[in-house]
Design a protein around this motif. Structure first.
Motif, mmCIF file in Angstrom:
data_model
loop_
_atom_site.group_PDB
_atom_site.id
_atom_site.type_symbol
_atom_site.label_atom_id
_atom_site.label_comp_id
_atom_site.label_asym_id
_atom_site.label_seq_id
_atom_site.Cartn_x
_atom_site.Cartn_y
_atom_site.Cartn_z
ATOM 1 N N GLY A 20 -3.513 13.891 58.497
ATOM 2 C CA GLY A 20 -3.448 15.087 57.662
ATOM 3 C C GLY A 20 -2.058 15.669 57.611
ATOM 4 O O GLY A 20 -1.651 16.278 56.616
ATOM 5 N N SER A 21 -1.314 15.474 58.674
ATOM 6 C CA SER A 21 0.052 16.008 58.741
ATOM 7 C C SER A 21 1.116 14.932 58.542
ATOM 8 O O SER A 21 2.315 15.249 58.552
ATOM 9 N N PHE A 22 0.715 13.677 58.345
ATOM 10 C CA PHE A 22 1.677 12.570 58.283
ATOM 11 C C PHE A 22 2.610 12.674 57.077
ATOM 12 O O PHE A 22 3.707 12.100 57.076
ATOM 13 N N GLY A 23 2.175 13.400 56.045
ATOM 14 C CA GLY A 23 3.053 13.613 54.901
ATOM 15 C C GLY A 23 4.370 14.245 55.305
ATOM 16 O O GLY A 23 5.385 14.078 54.619
ATOM 17 N N GLY A 24 4.355 14.978 56.429
ATOM 18 C CA GLY A 24 5.589 15.574 56.920
ATOM 19 C C GLY A 24 6.634 14.538 57.293
ATOM 20 O O GLY A 24 7.844 14.813 57.223
ATOM 21 N N ILE A 25 6.204 13.334 57.710
ATOM 22 C CA ILE A 25 7.155 12.263 58.039
ATOM 23 C C ILE A 25 8.011 11.933 56.814
ATOM 24 O O ILE A 25 9.244 11.825 56.889
ATOM 25 N N LEU A 26 7.347 11.782 55.667
ATOM 26 C CA LEU A 26 8.074 11.452 54.443
ATOM 27 C C LEU A 26 8.913 12.624 53.962
ATOM 28 O O LEU A 26 10.042 12.446 53.497
ATOM 29 N N PHE A 27 8.339 13.799 54.049
ATOM 30 C CA PHE A 27 9.056 15.026 53.733
ATOM 31 C C PHE A 27 10.372 15.039 54.525
ATOM 32 O O PHE A 27 11.469 15.198 53.955
ATOM 33 N N GLY A 28 10.293 14.823 55.828
ATOM 34 C CA GLY A 28 11.469 14.861 56.685
ATOM 35 C C GLY A 28 12.435 13.719 56.428
ATOM 36 O O GLY A 28 13.654 13.917 56.417
ATOM 37 N N TYR A 29 11.896 12.518 56.211
ATOM 38 C CA TYR A 29 12.767 11.359 55.974
ATOM 39 C C TYR A 29 13.616 11.573 54.727
ATOM 40 O O TYR A 29 14.825 11.336 54.726
ATOM 41 N N ASP A 30 12.983 12.026 53.653
ATOM 42 C CA ASP A 30 13.713 12.185 52.405
ATOM 43 C C ASP A 30 14.661 13.381 52.437
ATOM 44 O O ASP A 30 15.622 13.418 51.666
ATOM 45 N N PRO A 129 0.366 21.935 54.767
ATOM 46 C CA PRO A 129 -0.026 23.161 55.471
ATOM 47 C C PRO A 129 -1.394 23.676 55.040
ATOM 48 O O PRO A 129 -2.167 24.169 55.866
ATOM 49 N N ALA A 130 -1.695 23.586 53.726
ATOM 50 C CA ALA A 130 -2.991 24.051 53.242
ATOM 51 C C ALA A 130 -4.122 23.224 53.851
ATOM 52 O O ALA A 130 -5.127 23.773 54.313
ATOM 53 N N TYR A 131 -3.970 21.908 53.842
ATOM 54 C CA TYR A 131 -5.003 21.028 54.393
ATOM 55 C C TYR A 131 -5.204 21.285 55.881
ATOM 56 O O TYR A 131 -6.339 21.430 56.357
ATOM 57 N N MET A 132 -4.110 21.360 56.626
ATOM 58 C CA MET A 132 -4.207 21.537 58.075
ATOM 59 C C MET A 132 -4.799 22.894 58.438
ATOM 60 O O MET A 132 -5.605 23.010 59.366
ATOM 61 N N SER A 133 -4.417 23.950 57.722
ATOM 62 C CA SER A 133 -4.951 25.282 58.043
ATOM 63 C C SER A 133 -6.435 25.363 57.733
ATOM 64 O O SER A 133 -7.180 26.086 58.403
ATOM 65 N N GLU A 134 -6.897 24.624 56.730
ATOM 66 C CA GLU A 134 -8.302 24.644 56.368
ATOM 67 C C GLU A 134 -9.149 23.763 57.291
ATOM 68 O O GLU A 134 -10.356 23.956 57.406
ATOM 69 N N ILE A 147 1.888 20.808 63.971
ATOM 70 C CA ILE A 147 2.063 19.357 63.974
ATOM 71 C C ILE A 147 2.799 18.928 62.711
ATOM 72 O O ILE A 147 3.578 17.969 62.719
ATOM 73 N N ASN A 148 2.574 19.646 61.613
ATOM 74 C CA ASN A 148 3.292 19.347 60.372
ATOM 75 C C ASN A 148 4.802 19.399 60.593
ATOM 76 O O ASN A 148 5.547 18.518 60.132
ATOM 77 N N ALA A 374 11.451 27.156 61.627
ATOM 78 C CA ALA A 374 11.113 25.854 61.055
ATOM 79 C C ALA A 374 9.598 25.631 61.007
ATOM 80 O O ALA A 374 9.045 25.363 59.927
ATOM 81 N N PRO A 375 8.874 25.727 62.138
ATOM 82 C CA PRO A 375 7.430 25.497 62.061
ATOM 83 C C PRO A 375 6.641 26.710 61.575
ATOM 84 O O PRO A 375 5.637 26.556 60.873
#
Length: 462
Positions: A20-30, A129-134, A147-148, A374-375
């Motif tokens: 659910g939070s793995f999208g942050g990896i791509l967010f951070g990489y790019d 963030p929306a997915y994780m908070s829900e 975790i995001n 940041a978080p």
């Protein structure tokens, strides 16, 4: 209706929270990859003296993210969080590969492709963030939503390490591989998210109450907790349905919702206008300007910043639900502001001081930023917006405000440092940090340990 007992889990909560939070990896990489790729790209395309083009190439992702965040926020209310995250993974893959295939001296092509890639980056910043908070229970929401941020900074560190590993390749090949390798974690994201359940709040809104109960059974401890939360979600969904037809962008800033909207969008904007990404995008060039050493030889500094970010994110996971949100934001913002302002003061008092002192203070800034602003920005965005009426639009607006700040910093920083001393530029950001502290004190509600419905109830009564 047959209830799903919490013990009968078919999908583990750990799997859900991880992907659910793995999208942050791509967010951070790019976000991070251009830091190391830029020195090689500058040399390959002879852009050393073209600060405007450098700024546009660096900030193009953020320009796309402005629109990606707003669009994803609305579409996720109609199509669901899961489908939109899958779509963003596809855009990540395509955009990364197209970046690597840029024609020689294709400045405008690369800018356009990075704007396209930014749509996925912005979508990720709004959706995760929306997915994780829900999905997260109120008592653990700060830690799990955090975790995001761990994923984001891990993605940044990964990009810095890849930049360092690839630096020995020919210039025209090195930066292309650095950009193109983002397609690998994008593929991992797509596969992992394919197995995730949809948000229970979206399922209830879509009249799939049985499915929502099943999902809650994966991530809650017992039937009483499931029944209580499901009833609360259904009540909120009913309220949302009643007001949906009258909801517009103007509703976001109406009298009832104005306080919470300003709080969430303001925190998102301040996080970027405080200047953090000036460090993350340009630290090799900052070191080059301070020491005279070639930027391509300073790629260890991004790794140091990345390590500080990862450590800070882990510290946040340990303390997220032990300290008030506002306390951490005020503490972090104060240290960040002083870290930017003090080098200018020291230079005025001690003109012969080492130019590397600014790099030392930037590291202090990153350390403070890593476990506070940041978080917590993404935690606040996930918690503060009312569920009943404006959540999708407000989350998208906050994400866009965040990216407008990131775009402005990415575009203007090289231009500003070409016309004025670096320490003076950072001092300006330091003043903005202190303004952010004032904003948190005056305009942001405390959200720690409270349900999303409780936050909404208090915020709409102000």
């Amino acid at each position: 209706m047959e209830k799903v007992v919490a013990k009968e889990k078919k999908i583990s909560s750990s799997f859900i929270y991880f992907f659910g939070s793995f999208g942050g990896i791509l967010f951070g990489y790019d976000i991070g990859v251009m830091t190391g790729a830029l020195p090689f790209l500058q040399t390959d395309w002879d852009l050393q003296n073209n600060a405007t083009v450098v700024g546009w190439i660096t900030s193009a992702v953020m320009l796309g993210a402005i629109f990606g965040g707003a669009i994803a926020g609305q579409l996720s209310d109609k199509l669901g969080r899961k489908k939109m995250i899958l779509l963003s993974a596809i855009i990540f893959m395509i955009g990364s590969l197209l970046s690597a295939l840029s024609p020689n001296d294709g400045q405008y092509y690369l800018i356009a492709v990075r704007v396209f890639l930014g749509l996925a980056v912005g979508a990720s910043s709004a959706l995760v963030p929306a997915y994780m908070s829900e999905m997260a229970p109120a008592k653990m929401r700060g830690r799990l939503t955090g975790i995001n941020q761990t994923m984001i900074v891990s993605g940044m560190l990964l990009s810095y390490v890849m930049d360092f590993v690839l630096k020995g390749l020919p210039e025209n090949l090195a930066w292309r591989l650095m950009l193109g390798l983002a397609a690998v974690p994008a593929l991992v994201l797509f596969v992992g998210v394919s197995f995730l359940p949809e948000s229970p709040r979206f399922l209830v809104k879509s009249h799939r109450v049985d499915d929502a109960r099943t999902v809650l059974g994966y991530i809650r401890d017992n039937d009483n907790e499931i029944d209580s939360e499901l009833a609360q979600i259904q009540q909120t969904a009913s309220e949302e349905k009643n007001v949906a037809k009258a909801t517009t962008w103007g509703t976001v800033f109406s009298g009832k919702y104005r306080y919470l909207a300003i709080a969430g969008i303001g925190v998102a904007a301040f996080q970027q206008f405080q200047g953090a990404n000036a460090i993350f995008y340009y630290i090799p060039l900052i070191v080059e300007k301070a020491t005279g050493a070639a930027a391509s030889s300073a790629l260890m500094w991004p790794i140091i910043q990345g390590i500080l970010l990862v450590i800070g994110s882990l510290v946040f996971l340990a303390i997220a639900d032990k300290f008030k949100r506002k306390t951490l934001l005020i503490l972090g913002g104060s240290v960040m502001g002083l870290s930017f302002i003090l080098p200018t003061v020291i230079k005025l008092l001690m003109p012969s001081a080492s130019p590397m002192i600014i790099v030392a203070f930037l590291s202090l800034y990153v350390a403070a930023y890593s476990f506070t602003w940041a978080p917590l920005t993404w935690v606040i965005i996930g918690e503060v917006f009312p569920l009943a009426a404006i959540r999708g639009r407000a989350s998208g607006a906050a994400s866009s405000a965040n990216w407008i700040g990131s775009f402005a910093v990415g575009l203007l920083f090289p231009i500003m440092t070409a016309t004025m001393p670096q320490d003076a530029v950072f001092a300006i950001f330091g003043v903005i940090c202190l303004l952010g502290v004032w904003f948190v004190k005056v305009c942001v509600p405390e959200t720690k340990g409270r349900s999303l419905e409780e936050i909404e109830d208090e915020g709409t009564r102000k």
